[in-house]
Enzyme design. Structure first.
Site, PDB file in Angstrom:
ATOM      1  N   LYS A 260       0.781  -1.262   0.323  1.00 36.97           N
ATOM      2  CA  LYS A 260       0.066   0.339   0.028  1.00 36.97           C
ATOM      3  C   LYS A 260       1.334   1.436   0.205  1.00 36.97           C
ATOM      4  O   LYS A 260       2.157   1.126   0.760  1.00 36.97           O
ATOM      5  CB  LYS A 260      -1.069   0.369   1.438  1.00 36.97           C
ATOM      6  CG  LYS A 260      -1.929  -1.049   0.718  1.00 36.97           C
ATOM      7  CD  LYS A 260      -3.191  -0.716   2.448  1.00 36.97           C
ATOM      8  CE  LYS A 260      -4.480  -1.965   1.494  1.00 36.97           C
ATOM      9  NZ  LYS A 260      -4.862  -1.885   0.083  1.00 36.97           N
ATOM     10  N   ARG A 335     -10.232 -10.806  -2.859  1.00 39.96           N
ATOM     11  CA  ARG A 335     -10.801 -12.452  -3.154  1.00 39.96           C
ATOM     12  C   ARG A 335      -9.832 -13.707  -3.667  1.00 39.96           C
ATOM     13  O   ARG A 335     -10.978 -14.751  -3.408  1.00 39.96           O
ATOM     14  CB  ARG A 335     -11.000 -11.531  -4.695  1.00 39.96           C
ATOM     15  CG  ARG A 335      -9.509 -11.275  -5.653  1.00 39.96           C
ATOM     16  CD  ARG A 335     -10.334 -10.456  -6.611  1.00 39.96           C
ATOM     17  NE  ARG A 335      -9.707  -8.935  -5.875  1.00 39.96           N
ATOM     18  CZ  ARG A 335      -9.783  -7.947  -7.031  1.00 39.96           C
ATOM     19  NH1 ARG A 335     -10.470  -8.637  -8.317  1.00 39.96           N
ATOM     20  NH2 ARG A 335      -9.958  -6.509  -6.754  1.00 39.96           N
TER      21      ARG A 335
END
Ligand code: BES
Ligand code: MG
Ligand code: ZN
Length: 480
Positions: A260, A335
């Protein structure tokens, strides 16, 4: 300390909150003499929403309910929750320990008032060396006059609020104190006195199940993954096929090698297990309130870290159903773990699967913090029911669509799927990726924006919000 709600038969000598209509003072002679009533009426002229006064050492708050004839009922209820949240400051400043709510208005919003008050009074004090010094509130009990709200309704509310506050606690726990093992054990201990059976699968069992998505995300971690299965199956369940809840349980998301980019994109990432918190907190509330429903909750859990063993962009993982996935961005990890859980859900032959996940920044950008994003391939009736539950408790969802083109965007050149699909429609392509692993009616809630608040907003305190528990519960309670 958790604020407790209790039902009382009389107001005795307690501090009081009286819910009233502005025009209706008929109730007042029960509590005040004529001189006091004149005083209160004058005070009402000066103040717009409420009067607080001290009588015989008792704080008396007269709360005028919103006068908005054109607002719909769910909006009015939310205004009441928010008014209640504002009153927490008044009660804290007066160092009130217990207060009794009494309804004297024509419309009865006692439930929402109590709900707003207790939710706004939540604090997370666990990590202060001196808890009592940092405790901002003296309010530890909220009583509700039985004539205003039945003891049964209040018990139900108590259980729901306890679940919301527990979900908040879980989200507020930092990785240093809350890895996958600790989180799973915390789920199990929360269910201990409830009719919910909890089974925690450990790394070897997860390997045996070939959950390559969850194991792939876990590769860079010093903490082993877990897969938690909670089941509530009452004898009087009216659904022959269960409702399966799935929650993203990323105890921390650094992004992995696709790290990030900025401190402010990572510093709240302990909240990446908020979906897990929602489903585990809600199944407990459903069980404790004896909902006649067979419900299962599944949580794949790990952190997403960087290490010599971690996955890198370009790697290919094999999900437990055999699907191969090219990992183009290690930050699209949710996911991958969820794919294994959604495949696992098939073995329950579910009537409906609902997942909650802090899945994409795109969902957050699309609707902001005022609601979440949802996708559904379930039938229209059940989809509308859950959207309505969202309005009812004011945890709203905006429905987005599962167009097939979004699946095309997640096809890989060298594997069956890829885990990112470019800059456009990020919430959609993530949802479409998840749908690939379903073969049952399914709804997906992307709660990235609402799981964690950087600043307080009414009864939404700063930090973990527990957002989703109340509307999921409401949906289950009304499930036909
Ligand atoms: N956990 C994040 C999503 C998130 C963002 C949660 C903000 C809470 C607040 C998720 O794993 C993530 O990193 N998603 C990426 C996906 C992208 C790389 C395709 C994102 O949205 O940036
Ligand atoms: Mg990520
Ligand atoms: Zn994540």
């Amino acid at each position: 300390m958790r604020t407790k709600l209790q039902s009382v038969a009389t107001a005795a000598q307690d501090h009081l909150i009286i819910l009233s209509d502005r025009l209706n003072w008929e109730w007042a002679s029960e509590f005040f003499n004529d001189a006091d009533i004149d005083f209160l009426k004058k005070a009402a002229d000066d103040r717009s929403n409420f009067i607080s006064t001290v009588k015989d050492g008792r704080l008396v708050i007269v709360e005028f309910l919103p006068n908005r004839p054109k607002a719909n009922l769910s909006t009015l209820k939310e205004m009441v929750r928010r008014d209640a949240a504002k009153r927490v400051t008044t009660l804290r400043e007066a160092r009130v320990g217990t207060v009794t709510i009494i309804n004297r208005a024509a419309d009865n919003f006692t439930y929402q008032y109590a709900e707003g008050l207790v939710l706004a009074n939540y604090q997370f004090l666990k990590f202060f060396a001196n808890t009592s010094k940092r405790d901002k509130t003296s309010l530890h009990t909220v009583s509700v006059l039985e004539a205003s709200l039945s003891a049964a309704e209040l018990d139900k509310l108590n259980i729901i609020i306890d679940s919301v506050c527990t979900a908040r606690d879980w989200v507020n726990e930092p990785l240093s104190h809350f890895n996958a093992e600790i989180m799973s054990n915390s789920f199990a201990s929360f269910m201990q006195n409830s009719p919910v059976k909890v089974d925690i699968l450990h790394k070897s069992e997860i390997e045996a199940l070939k959950m390559g998505g969850l194991l792939g995300v876990n590769k860079g971690s010093a903490n082993p993954p877990t897969f938690t299965i909670a089941e509530y199956k009452p004898a009087n369940a009216k659904n022959s096929q269960p409702i399966v809840l799935v929650g993203k349980g990323l105890t921390y998301d650094t992004g992995g090698y696709s790290i990030k980019p900025t401190p402010d994109s990572m510093d709240h990432m302990k909240c990446d297990m908020a979906g897990a918190a929602v489903v585990m907190a809600t199944i407990k509330a459903a069980a404790d309130n004896n909902l006649p429903l067979h419900i299962v909750a599944l949580v794949p859990a790990t952190d997403n870290m960087i290490d010599a063993t971690a996955i890198v962009p370009g790697d290919i993982l094999t999900i437990s159903d055999g699907t191969t996935v090219e990992v183009l961005n290690t930050d699209a990890e949710g996911r991958l773990a969820l794919a294994d859980a959604l495949h696992y859900a098939k073995r329950f032959n579910p009537a409906l699967v609902i997942d909650f996940a802090t899945l994409t920044g795109a969902a957050a950008r699309a609707v902001g913090q005022v609601g979440c994003v949802m996708f559904s391939n379930a039938d229209r009736q059940v989809t509308n029911d859950i959207l309505n539950s969202g309005y009812e408790v004011y945890e709203r969802a905006a429905e987005f669509l599962l167009w097939d083109e979004y699946l095309e965007m997640t096809k890989s050149e060298i594997a069956d799927l890829r885990n990112t699909a470019g800059p456009l429609a990020g919430a959609h392509t993530a949802a479409k990726f998840l749908e690939f692993f379903t073969n049952y009616p399914w709804m997906h809630f992307d709660i990235a924006a609402t799981a964690f608040f950087a600043k307080e907003d009414g009864y939404w305190v700063k930090g973990g919000t527990g957002w989703g528990v109340r509307f999921l519960y409401h949906f289950l309670e009304n499930y036909k």
